[in-house]
Motif scaffolding. Structure first.
Motif, PDB file in Angstrom:
ATOM      1  N   GLY A 111       0.804  -1.214   0.000  1.00  0.00           N
ATOM      2  CA  GLY A 111       0.000   0.000   0.000  1.00  0.00           C
ATOM      3  C   GLY A 111       0.836   1.262   0.000  1.00  0.00           C
ATOM      4  N   GLY A 112       2.181   1.110   0.008  1.00  0.00           N
ATOM      5  CA  GLY A 112       3.034   2.281  -0.038  1.00  0.00           C
ATOM      6  C   GLY A 112       3.056   3.085   1.244  1.00  0.00           C
ATOM      7  N   VAL A 113       2.878   2.449   2.392  1.00  0.00           N
ATOM      8  CA  VAL A 113       2.885   3.147   3.672  1.00  0.00           C
ATOM      9  C   VAL A 113       4.302   3.622   3.990  1.00  0.00           C
ATOM     10  CG1 VAL A 113       2.475   2.895   6.149  1.00  0.00           C
ATOM     11  CG2 VAL A 113       0.945   1.778   4.512  1.00  0.00           C
ATOM     12  N   SER A 114       4.428   4.883   4.396  1.00  0.00           N
ATOM     13  CA  SER A 114       5.748   5.398   4.760  1.00  0.00           C
ATOM     14  C   SER A 114       6.189   4.805   6.090  1.00  0.00           C
ATOM     15  CB  SER A 114       5.730   6.926   4.820  1.00  0.00           C
ATOM     16  OG  SER A 114       4.765   7.377   5.747  1.00  0.00           O
ATOM     17  N   ARG A 136       6.665   8.544  22.159  1.00  0.00           N
ATOM     18  CA  ARG A 136       6.463   9.833  21.484  1.00  0.00           C
ATOM     19  C   ARG A 136       6.767   9.717  19.987  1.00  0.00           C
ATOM     20  NH1 ARG A 136       9.687  14.416  24.529  1.00  0.00           N
ATOM     21  NH2 ARG A 136       8.405  15.760  23.197  1.00  0.00           N
ATOM     22  N   PHE A 137       7.841   9.017  19.646  1.00  0.00           N
ATOM     23  CA  PHE A 137       8.196   8.874  18.240  1.00  0.00           C
ATOM     24  C   PHE A 137       7.276   7.879  17.543  1.00  0.00           C
ATOM     25  CE2 PHE A 137      11.973  10.813  19.993  1.00  0.00           C
ATOM     26  CZ  PHE A 137      12.309  11.722  19.004  1.00  0.00           C
ATOM     27  N   GLU A 138       6.906   6.832  18.246  1.00  0.00           N
ATOM     28  CA  GLU A 138       5.946   5.894  17.678  1.00  0.00           C
ATOM     29  C   GLU A 138       4.616   6.600  17.427  1.00  0.00           C
ATOM     30  OE1 GLU A 138       4.561   1.265  18.354  1.00  0.00           O
ATOM     31  OE2 GLU A 138       5.504   2.370  19.996  1.00  0.00           O
ATOM     32  N   GLY A 139       4.254   7.508  18.333  1.00  0.00           N
ATOM     33  CA  GLY A 139       3.026   8.278  18.169  1.00  0.00           C
ATOM     34  C   GLY A 139       3.083   9.193  16.952  1.00  0.00           C
ATOM     35  N   ALA A 140       4.259   9.765  16.675  1.00  0.00           N
ATOM     36  CA  ALA A 140       4.406  10.623  15.488  1.00  0.00           C
ATOM     37  C   ALA A 140       4.187   9.814  14.223  1.00  0.00           C
ATOM     38  CB  ALA A 140       5.789  11.269  15.480  1.00  0.00           C
ATOM     39  N   ALA A 141       4.702   8.592  14.210  1.00  0.00           N
ATOM     40  CA  ALA A 141       4.483   7.723  13.042  1.00  0.00           C
ATOM     41  C   ALA A 141       3.006   7.365  12.914  1.00  0.00           C
ATOM     42  CB  ALA A 141       5.333   6.462  13.167  1.00  0.00           C
ATOM     43  N   SER A 142       2.394   7.028  14.024  1.00  0.00           N
ATOM     44  CA  SER A 142       0.976   6.650  13.999  1.00  0.00           C
ATOM     45  C   SER A 142       0.107   7.809  13.521  1.00  0.00           C
ATOM     46  CB  SER A 142       0.540   6.188  15.392  1.00  0.00           C
ATOM     47  OG  SER A 142      -0.822   5.864  15.412  1.00  0.00           O
ATOM     48  N   ASN A 198      -0.081   8.002   9.935  1.00  0.00           N
ATOM     49  CA  ASN A 198      -0.483   6.725   9.316  1.00  0.00           C
ATOM     50  C   ASN A 198       0.710   6.000   8.709  1.00  0.00           C
ATOM     51  OD1 ASN A 198      -3.343   6.978   9.860  1.00  0.00           O
ATOM     52  ND2 ASN A 198      -3.403   8.514   8.235  1.00  0.00           N
ATOM     53  N   ALA A 199       1.848   6.090   9.403  1.00  0.00           N
ATOM     54  CA  ALA A 199       3.080   5.468   8.943  1.00  0.00           C
ATOM     55  C   ALA A 199       3.420   4.279   9.841  1.00  0.00           C
ATOM     56  CB  ALA A 199       4.227   6.478   8.951  1.00  0.00           C
ATOM     57  N   GLU A 200       4.362   3.482   9.384  1.00  0.00           N
ATOM     58  CA  GLU A 200       4.818   2.315  10.137  1.00  0.00           C
ATOM     59  C   GLU A 200       6.026   2.697  10.978  1.00  0.00           C
ATOM     60  OE1 GLU A 200       6.383  -2.280   9.310  1.00  0.00           O
ATOM     61  OE2 GLU A 200       6.005  -0.907   7.637  1.00  0.00           O
ATOM     62  N   TYR A 222       6.873  15.002   7.548  1.00  0.00           N
ATOM     63  CA  TYR A 222       7.573  14.390   6.422  1.00  0.00           C
ATOM     64  C   TYR A 222       6.993  13.019   6.093  1.00  0.00           C
ATOM     65  CZ  TYR A 222      11.425  14.009   3.143  1.00  0.00           C
ATOM     66  OH  TYR A 222      12.156  13.916   1.996  1.00  0.00           O
ATOM     67  N   LEU A 223       6.662  12.247   7.104  1.00  0.00           N
ATOM     68  CA  LEU A 223       6.005  10.962   6.855  1.00  0.00           C
ATOM     69  C   LEU A 223       4.681  11.166   6.134  1.00  0.00           C
ATOM     70  CD1 LEU A 223       6.627   9.208  10.291  1.00  0.00           C
ATOM     71  CD2 LEU A 223       7.658   8.554   8.107  1.00  0.00           C
ATOM     72  N   GLY A 224       4.019  12.279   6.440  1.00  0.00           N
ATOM     73  CA  GLY A 224       2.736  12.577   5.809  1.00  0.00           C
ATOM     74  C   GLY A 224       2.838  12.812   4.317  1.00  0.00           C
TER      75      GLY A 224
END
Length: 199
Positions: free
Chosen positions: A12-15, A100-106, A109-111, A79-81
């Motif tokens: 799906g091309g998830v960042s 905190r960093f995992e939350g930024a990815a979430s 909508n990134a992995e 940037y992930l966005g």
């Protein structure tokens, strides 16, 4: 080695936010620089580089880190966005900081992809003391002073042991063995760990 095509992302091309965790001096920043050089569009979010942009960072390295951390998190999420990957070479031991960093990815909508770059305990200490011989980064003196103030070699060993315990508690994390001088083998192991599973 010539420039390569970016490693395929998840379905799906998830960042991805690729977090390179590990003790000081084990080669996280070297791997991050190599990875982004081979993967156009990927951002190397090196927090130590960012904190050196804060006025007075030389006198208050820890304080500059605290000031820049929210900006780093916002930059990572933004940037992930865009659909591009981010590499984060940063030792994070406290689960609250990891969250905190995992939350930024979430939020983007990134992995969140965790790779622990690890070496043997005694090797980690020796590598830390040699760091700076081939890496011209200007903040090595500040880091050495911080480590010395927190117990020197004993502090480095405590960090190593804490990271090993954390690795055991993170079921999705993968350990990458990093031996001194084996940059190519370590980088290849990182690439292999990030490649999509067949089928």
């Amino acid at each position: 080695m010539g420039r390569t095509e970016p490693v395929a992302r998840t379905v799906g091309g998830v960042s991805r936010l690729i977090h390179l965790n590990g003790p000081p001096g084990v080669g996280k920043s070297t791997l991050a620089r190599r990875y982004v050089a081979d993967h156009p569009g990927t951002l190397n979010c090196d927090v130590d580089v960012l904190r050196s942009l804060v006025g007075g960072w030389e006198a208050d390295f820890v304080g500059a880190g605290a000031l820049i951390r929210p900006a780093a998190l916002a930059m990572i999420e933004a940037y992930l966005g865009t659909g591009q990957d981010v590499v984060l070479p940063q030792m994070l031991i406290r689960p609250t900081e990891l969250a905190r960093f995992e939350g930024a990815a979430s939020a983007a909508n990134a992995e969140f992809v965790e790779r622990f770059v690890m070496d043997e305990r005694d090797a980690v200490v020796a590598r830390f003391h040699r760091r700076g011989d081939s890496d011209p980064a200007p903040w090595h003196r500040q880091v050495r002073e911080i480590v010395a103030g927190q117990g020197g070699d004993e502090h480095l060993l405590r960090c190593h042991d804490a990271l090993e315990r954390l690795l055991a508690e993170r079921p999705q994390a993968v350990a990458i063995v990093s031996r001194d001088g084996a940059v190519e083998a370590t980088y290849r192991a990182l690439l292999d760990s990030l490649a999509p599973s067949p089928g």
